[in-house]
Design an enzyme around this catalytic site. Structure first.
Site, PDB file in Angstrom:
ATOM      1  N   TRP A 253      -9.544   2.537 -16.792  1.00  0.00           N
ATOM      2  CA  TRP A 253      -8.967   3.790 -16.304  1.00  0.00           C
ATOM      3  C   TRP A 253      -7.654   3.542 -15.579  1.00  0.00           C
ATOM      4  O   TRP A 253      -6.730   4.356 -15.640  1.00  0.00           O
ATOM      5  CB  TRP A 253      -9.965   4.470 -15.369  1.00  0.00           C
ATOM      6  CG  TRP A 253      -9.462   5.721 -14.718  1.00  0.00           C
ATOM      7  CD1 TRP A 253      -9.555   7.001 -15.194  1.00  0.00           C
ATOM      8  CD2 TRP A 253      -8.765   5.836 -13.459  1.00  0.00           C
ATOM      9  NE1 TRP A 253      -8.973   7.886 -14.318  1.00  0.00           N
ATOM     10  CE2 TRP A 253      -8.479   7.196 -13.241  1.00  0.00           C
ATOM     11  CE3 TRP A 253      -8.362   4.901 -12.503  1.00  0.00           C
ATOM     12  CZ2 TRP A 253      -7.822   7.645 -12.111  1.00  0.00           C
ATOM     13  CZ3 TRP A 253      -7.696   5.347 -11.364  1.00  0.00           C
ATOM     14  CH2 TRP A 253      -7.436   6.702 -11.186  1.00  0.00           C
ATOM     15  N   HIS A 254      -7.561   2.384 -14.917  1.00  0.00           N
ATOM     16  CA  HIS A 254      -6.373   2.097 -14.120  1.00  0.00           C
ATOM     17  C   HIS A 254      -5.153   1.789 -14.972  1.00  0.00           C
ATOM     18  O   HIS A 254      -4.025   1.927 -14.494  1.00  0.00           O
ATOM     19  CB  HIS A 254      -6.640   0.919 -13.170  1.00  0.00           C
ATOM     20  CG  HIS A 254      -7.445   1.302 -11.973  1.00  0.00           C
ATOM     21  ND1 HIS A 254      -8.827   1.385 -11.991  1.00  0.00           N
ATOM     22  CD2 HIS A 254      -7.072   1.651 -10.703  1.00  0.00           C
ATOM     23  CE1 HIS A 254      -9.260   1.747 -10.786  1.00  0.00           C
ATOM     24  NE2 HIS A 254      -8.224   1.924 -10.003  1.00  0.00           N
ATOM     25  N   GLY A 255      -5.331   1.380 -16.197  1.00  0.00           N
ATOM     26  CA  GLY A 255      -4.157   1.119 -17.013  1.00  0.00           C
ATOM     27  C   GLY A 255      -4.476   0.371 -18.285  1.00  0.00           C
ATOM     28  O   GLY A 255      -5.551  -0.220 -18.441  1.00  0.00           O
TER      29      GLY A 255
ATOM     30  N   PHE B 297      -1.046   5.393 -12.641  1.00  0.00           N
ATOM     31  CA  PHE B 297      -2.347   5.512 -13.286  1.00  0.00           C
ATOM     32  C   PHE B 297      -2.645   6.961 -13.640  1.00  0.00           C
ATOM     33  O   PHE B 297      -3.650   7.242 -14.263  1.00  0.00           O
ATOM     34  CB  PHE B 297      -3.458   4.949 -12.381  1.00  0.00           C
ATOM     35  CG  PHE B 297      -3.176   3.534 -11.924  1.00  0.00           C
ATOM     36  CD1 PHE B 297      -2.712   2.600 -12.822  1.00  0.00           C
ATOM     37  CD2 PHE B 297      -3.350   3.175 -10.603  1.00  0.00           C
ATOM     38  CE1 PHE B 297      -2.441   1.310 -12.401  1.00  0.00           C
ATOM     39  CE2 PHE B 297      -3.083   1.879 -10.182  1.00  0.00           C
ATOM     40  CZ  PHE B 297      -2.630   0.950 -11.083  1.00  0.00           C
TER      41      PHE B 297
END
Length: 483
Positions: free
Chosen positions: A346-348, A483
């Site tokens: 989800w963060h990248g 993000f």
């Protein structure tokens, strides 16, 4: 528009004054006062978001419309299967939009590398809209909660748009639930002086953590990470410690500003951080760090997958060969790895984020298997807990080095560089006074959060304001904007 920018310094008081003392007075006798109050929130939120790029407004408008219609579709679908189909369709479309903008180029480049082909013609080179991960997850929670009958679908598209685009938490959270935030836009807000003062106090503290702590740490950290191979072990260790405080000051500072700003407009947002660096193990850390995301994955992924207590009443023939206890633990471990890997991704779109999630899963699983993942569920830390807190801090710090590294080779080089004979040498410091001030700011932040309160003293507010003013002007982006 950054919270720490001159533009926002003008934007916020103007919006505040218009919201309470000009616009609100002008419509005070209007029968549809709530509608106009929410419409004003929508307009200023879209101005705030469009400040980066007006094209971003198209995507959030699409997400808003689809999610709003999904709630009505779920309500009027004649069968349970139909309701579920509407929910799933909304999830697929919104995740599809997120996937195209955030992950398509990553997977296309990995595909090209795997098969040894040129990747340029496969890439879309799309600009990643600020905050798309945050408002997408917020929109998905609405559809799921309507399907679960935890909230009634709204027919007020203005209130729903205000819920999804509310500017304080739009680009970096907290990721609010419709059950908490949407009802607040379905009733008229009234000005409360005490709440507004508390909000200003929290904004001030958030700006201190961002401008004085995080941005000063960033100066040293960015220099070291730009030239890892030529740094001593002690310098690399110092940079790792400073980045650990940088990312906390940066992200929790944003959350404090967002929550404080929301209070100015009569809106209560959920707490997103609860002194995570005073955690006594990794499980406690994840109950205290980015709480809105952690609980989102818990409620919408982990528990639906069975959590740590899956249903064993209908075991498959293969699973029935194991004892119920062994089967339950296997499912719990599987689910733990799923949510941590998803959280990392989800963060990248980078393998370092996936590995960061896997790293925390590996730290969490032993506590889960031993039944110790819930042993610290209070705020009663004492001085005797300091060794546990330091140990947890160091484990988290290693993860942050991986999080900050542009690729896995850089991470390996960084760790190997720390464990060098130069670890016992003095770290390189270009500006000793600047580093000393940064250290004092970090110590002040930790002390205040250990005491769990900002003293209600005017001299303290003046001191914080002076420190913010002294270090202002860098306008460094918040880390979680990417993000």
């Amino acid at each position: 528009m950054l919270f720490n920018s001159f533009e926002y310094l003008l934007f916020l008081p103007i919006v505040f004054l218009l919201y309470w003392f000009v616009f609100d007075y002008a419509i005070s006798k209007c029968k549809r006062q709530l509608l106009w109050q929410n419409l004003f929130v929508v307009v200023v939120s879209y101005i705030f978001y469009g400040w980066w790029d007006w094209r971003f407004l198209i995507l959030i408008a699409i997400t808003t419309l689809l999610s709003f219609l999904s709630g009505i579709g779920i309500e009027y679908a004649p069968t349970q299967r139909g309701k579920k189909a509407v929910m799933i369709a909304n999830i697929i479309v919104n995740l599809g939009i997120l996937g195209i903008y955030k992950y398509y180029d990553f997977f296309a480049s990995q595909f090209a590398r795997l098969f040894g082909i040129e990747s340029d013609f496969l890439l879309l080179h799309l600009i990643l809209p600020v905050g798309i991960s945050f408002y997408t997850f917020q929109a998905l929670s609405y559809s799921i909660d309507v399907y679960r009958k935890q909230i009634q679908p709204t027919h007020d598209i203005v209130a729903f748009t205000a819920f999804l685009s509310f500017f304080p938490q739009l680009v970096a959270g907290p990721i609010e639930r419709a059950t908490n935030l949407l009802p607040q836009f379905q009733k008229k807000r009234t000005f409360d002086y005490a709440t507004a003062v508390d909000g200003m106090r929290q904004i001030l503290w958030g700006l201190f953590k961002k401008i004085v702590v995080a941005d000063n740490c960033a100066t040293y950290v960015d220099t070291v990470f730009a030239d890892i191979s030529n740094q001593s072990g002690s310098t690399l260790l110092l940079a790792a410690v400073l980045f650990t405080f940088q990312i906390y000051g940066d992200f929790s500072g944003y959350s404090d500003i967002a929550i404080g700003t929301a209070k100015l407009f009569g809106i209560k947002l959920m707490r997103n951080f609860n002194v995570p660096y005073f955690s006594r193990d990794i499980a406690e850390f994840w109950r205290r760090w980015h709480i809105s995301l952690t609980t989102w994955f818990r409620d919408y992924v982990y528990i639906p997958l069975g959590g740590s207590r899956p249903d064993i009443s209908c075991l498959s023939p293969l699973a029935s060969r194991f004892s119920p206890t062994a089967y339950t633990k296997c499912i719990a471990v599987r689910n733990t790895f799923i949510i941590f890997l998803l959280s990392g991704f989800w963060h990248g779109a980078n393998w370092t984020f996936v590995l960061w999630g896997a790293y925390h899963a590996l730290l969490f699983v032993p506590l889960l298997l031993m039944g110790k993942n819930r042993r610290y569920r209070d705020d009663n830390q004492t001085w005797s807990d300091i060794p546990k807190m330091v140990g947890t801090f160091l484990l988290v710090m290693v993860g942050w080095v991986l999080f900050r590294s542009p690729d896995t080779l850089c991470f390996v080089d960084y760790l190997s560089g720390i464990w060098d004979s130069s670890l016992l040498s003095m770290p390189f410091v270009e500006n000793a006074l600047h580093l000393a001030v940064t250290g004092i700011a970090i110590a002040l932040m930790l002390w205040m959060e250990w005491k769990n309160r900002l003293p209600n003293r005017w001299w303290m507010y003046y001191a914080l304001t002076l420190a913010i003013w002294w270090f202002a002007g860098q306008d460094i982006d918040f880390i979680y904007f990417q993000f």
